[in-house]
Write an enzyme that holds these catalytic residues in place. Structure first.
Site, short mmCIF file in Angstrom:
data_model
loop_
_atom_site.label_atom_id
_atom_site.label_comp_id
_atom_site.label_asym_id
_atom_site.label_seq_id
_atom_site.Cartn_x
_atom_site.Cartn_y
_atom_site.Cartn_z
N TYR A 284 54.55 41.27 -13.13
CA TYR A 284 55.29 39.94 -13.09
C TYR A 284 55.29 39.21 -13.63
O TYR A 284 56.04 38.54 -14.74
CB TYR A 284 54.27 38.76 -11.71
CG TYR A 284 54.84 38.04 -11.32
CD1 TYR A 284 55.96 38.20 -10.77
CD2 TYR A 284 54.12 36.62 -11.75
CE1 TYR A 284 56.37 36.33 -10.26
CE2 TYR A 284 54.65 36.08 -10.78
CZ TYR A 284 55.83 35.13 -10.79
OH TYR A 284 56.03 33.90 -10.11
N ARG B 264 51.21 34.97 -0.84
CA ARG B 264 49.69 34.59 -1.51
C ARG B 264 48.75 34.19 -0.45
O ARG B 264 48.65 34.21 0.12
CB ARG B 264 50.32 33.53 -2.34
CG ARG B 264 51.15 33.99 -3.89
CD ARG B 264 51.96 32.93 -4.55
NE ARG B 264 53.01 32.72 -3.44
CZ ARG B 264 53.86 32.14 -3.98
NH1 ARG B 264 54.11 31.48 -5.54
NH2 ARG B 264 54.97 31.15 -3.41
N VAL B 265 47.49 33.30 -1.67
CA VAL B 265 46.17 33.42 -0.35
C VAL B 265 45.80 32.45 0.45
O VAL B 265 46.06 32.43 1.24
CB VAL B 265 45.01 32.89 -1.38
CG1 VAL B 265 45.46 31.77 -2.42
CG2 VAL B 265 43.23 33.10 -1.13
N GLY C 123 35.52 36.80 -3.86
CA GLY C 123 36.48 35.90 -3.61
C GLY C 123 35.70 35.22 -5.10
O GLY C 123 35.47 33.80 -4.93
N ARG D 288 42.06 30.35 -13.56
CA ARG D 288 43.52 29.59 -13.77
C ARG D 288 43.11 27.60 -13.92
O ARG D 288 43.50 27.55 -13.41
CB ARG D 288 44.10 29.74 -13.02
CG ARG D 288 44.96 30.66 -13.10
CD ARG D 288 46.66 31.02 -13.08
NE ARG D 288 46.74 32.65 -12.75
CZ ARG D 288 47.11 32.88 -12.03
NH1 ARG D 288 47.30 32.61 -10.61
NH2 ARG D 288 47.58 34.33 -11.65
N1 UDP Z 1 43.37 36.05 -2.60
C1 UDP Z 1 42.24 36.93 -1.55
N2 UDP Z 1 42.69 36.68 -0.49
C2 UDP Z 1 43.95 36.74 0.02
C3 UDP Z 1 44.73 36.66 -1.30
C4 UDP Z 1 44.59 36.88 -2.39
O1 UDP Z 1 40.54 37.42 -2.45
O2 UDP Z 1 44.60 37.30 1.14
C5 UDP Z 1 42.70 36.40 -3.70
C6 UDP Z 1 43.27 37.04 -5.10
O3 UDP Z 1 43.00 38.54 -5.43
C7 UDP Z 1 43.71 36.60 -6.30
C8 UDP Z 1 43.20 35.06 -5.25
O4 UDP Z 1 42.73 35.29 -4.05
O5 UDP Z 1 41.91 36.38 -6.97
C9 UDP Z 1 45.07 34.25 -5.33
O6 UDP Z 1 45.72 34.72 -4.88
P1 UDP Z 1 47.47 34.09 -5.07
O7 UDP Z 1 47.71 36.01 -4.11
O8 UDP Z 1 47.04 33.23 -4.53
O9 UDP Z 1 48.06 34.68 -6.08
P2 UDP Z 1 47.62 34.22 -8.12
O10 UDP Z 1 46.74 32.63 -8.17
O11 UDP Z 1 46.62 35.59 -8.25
O12 UDP Z 1 49.08 34.56 -8.39
#
Ligand code: UDP
Length: 347
Positions: free
Chosen positions: A159, A204-205, A225, A312
């Site tokens: 992506y 997403r998370v 986490g 980030r």
């Molecule tokens: N993550 C998590 N549990 C979930 C979904 C995501 O711990 O159920 C973590 C993921 O590994 C990342 C962060 O949360 O470190 C953010 O993930 P997200 O999919 O929201 O998008 P990103 O910010 O990575 O683009």
């Protein structure tokens, strides 16, 4: 050149690609509330914008950019906002080729068409283009930060690679008027979906944690986490676009902007605990009755080839300096609004 955009000018029509998505639905609402403009909106889905479909100021086309006749129609408008993207992390792993097609091929063709027509292209990229950041990474700056991704075998970066290539392509099109937006974890009502209800795969998370809370399941903490994110209210994000619309062309033409809130940074583990407490208060129960999070490895959760950005944190000084924008919504407010919406929508 970016056109002069007066909010009270009813002769303006803006094209919004992805108008039925999370950001698009909030943008449409704000355009209809704050301006006299018309919208030519394109999306494959419209359930988030049901309330606008009968609005005579909206012309809605159920289609996507895979269709070249749609690209031509969109580029005929003086302002083109492209929000369309496949941005479901589990799909970066399982459907890398399709993710690249939709995040590079289609936007690149749209940019070609805007170059031809003279439209101002506002392209939504992603903060994921900063790649595999470490826990020690400091502020990520649009014009100075060095970028590195993991190996090709780590499909997570499909992506980001496509999005970064699109940015480079847009910047390389001499004569195109463009502005790139890099969202830093926008959250709010209508974000993503509930797996098994109105979408598949892993969203997403925030949507994932919200789904687990509503189902009474433990939140999944990927790799403990430890990764950190800065969450930004979608209302602030829309406010940024209005700052952009009102800005002088020389402030925003040929610029990429981070749009994020560095004051809202926390680790995903901390996010899980915060969301448990907010959910308990919404439900009027004791937090001890909400299951504790469970840890799971990234490979087990997303599949082989998962890597992560460990931090980030946006440098937002450019948006402040050039278009006078700063995100202001505090984290607790953003999370409560999002979770309240999720609970009332899906419970
Ligand atoms: N993550 C998590 N549990 C979930 C979904 C995501 O711990 O159920 C973590 C993921 O590994 C990342 C962060 O949360 O470190 C953010 O993930 P997200 O999919 O929201 O998008 P990103 O910010 O990575 O683009």
């Amino acid at each position: 050149m970016k056109p002069v955009l007066r909010f009270d000018d009813p002769s303006i029509t803006v094209a919004v690609v992805g108008c039925g998505g999370f950001i698009g639905s909030h943008l449409l609402q704000a355009i209809f509330e704050k301006t006299c403009w018309r919208v030519f909106g394109v999306d494959l889905e419209s359930y988030r914008i049901q309330q606008h479909l009968a609005n005579p100021r909206l012309e809605f086309l159920c289609a996507d950019l895979a269709d070249s006749s749609v690209i031509k129609r969109v580029a005929a408008f003086p302002v083109v906002i492209n929000l369309a993207a496949i941005c479901t992390p589990s799909r970066y792993m399982d459907e890398a080729a399709e993710v690249i097609r939709s995040n590079y091929d289609h936007p690149a063709r749209l940019a070609d068409a805007c170059l031809k027509s003279g439209a101002w292209l506002v392209h939504f990229s992603t903060s994921e283009i900063y790649g595999k950041t470490s826990a020690e990474s400091g502020l990520l700056n649009e014009d100075h930060t060095e970028i590195s991704f993991g190996p090709v075998s780590a499909s997570r970066w499909s992506y980001a690679t496509a999005k970064l290539l699109t940015e480079r392509y847009i910047a390389g099109l001499s004569g195109l008027s463009w502005t790139v937006v890099r969202p830093f974890n926008f959250v709010g009502p209508y974000m993503d979906y509930m797996p098994g209800v109105d979408g598949e795969g892993i969203p997403r998370v925030l949507a994932n944690f919200s789904s687990a809370l509503v189902r009474g399941e433990p939140l999944a903490l990927v790799n403990g986490g430890k990764a950190k994110r800065s969450f930004t209210s979608v209302h602030d994000a829309v406010e940024f676009l209005f700052c952009l619309f009102g800005a002088a062309p020389e402030s925003c033409d040929h610029q990429a902007f981070n749009v994020g809130n560095p004051d809202n940074e926390l680790s995903i583990g901390e996010l899980a605990q915060k969301m448990r407490s907010i959910y308990a208060s919404i439900r009027g129960v004791d937090v001890s009755s909400i299951p504790e999070p469970r840890e799971i490895s990234g490979e087990e959760y997303y599949g082989a080839g998962y890597e992560d950005s460990m931090r980030r944190l946006p440098d937002v000084s450019k948006a402040e300096r050039l278009v006078n924008f700063r995100a202001r919504t505090p984290l607790d407010e953003v999370l409560r609004e999002s979770l309240e919406w999720f609970v009332s929508h899906y419970s």
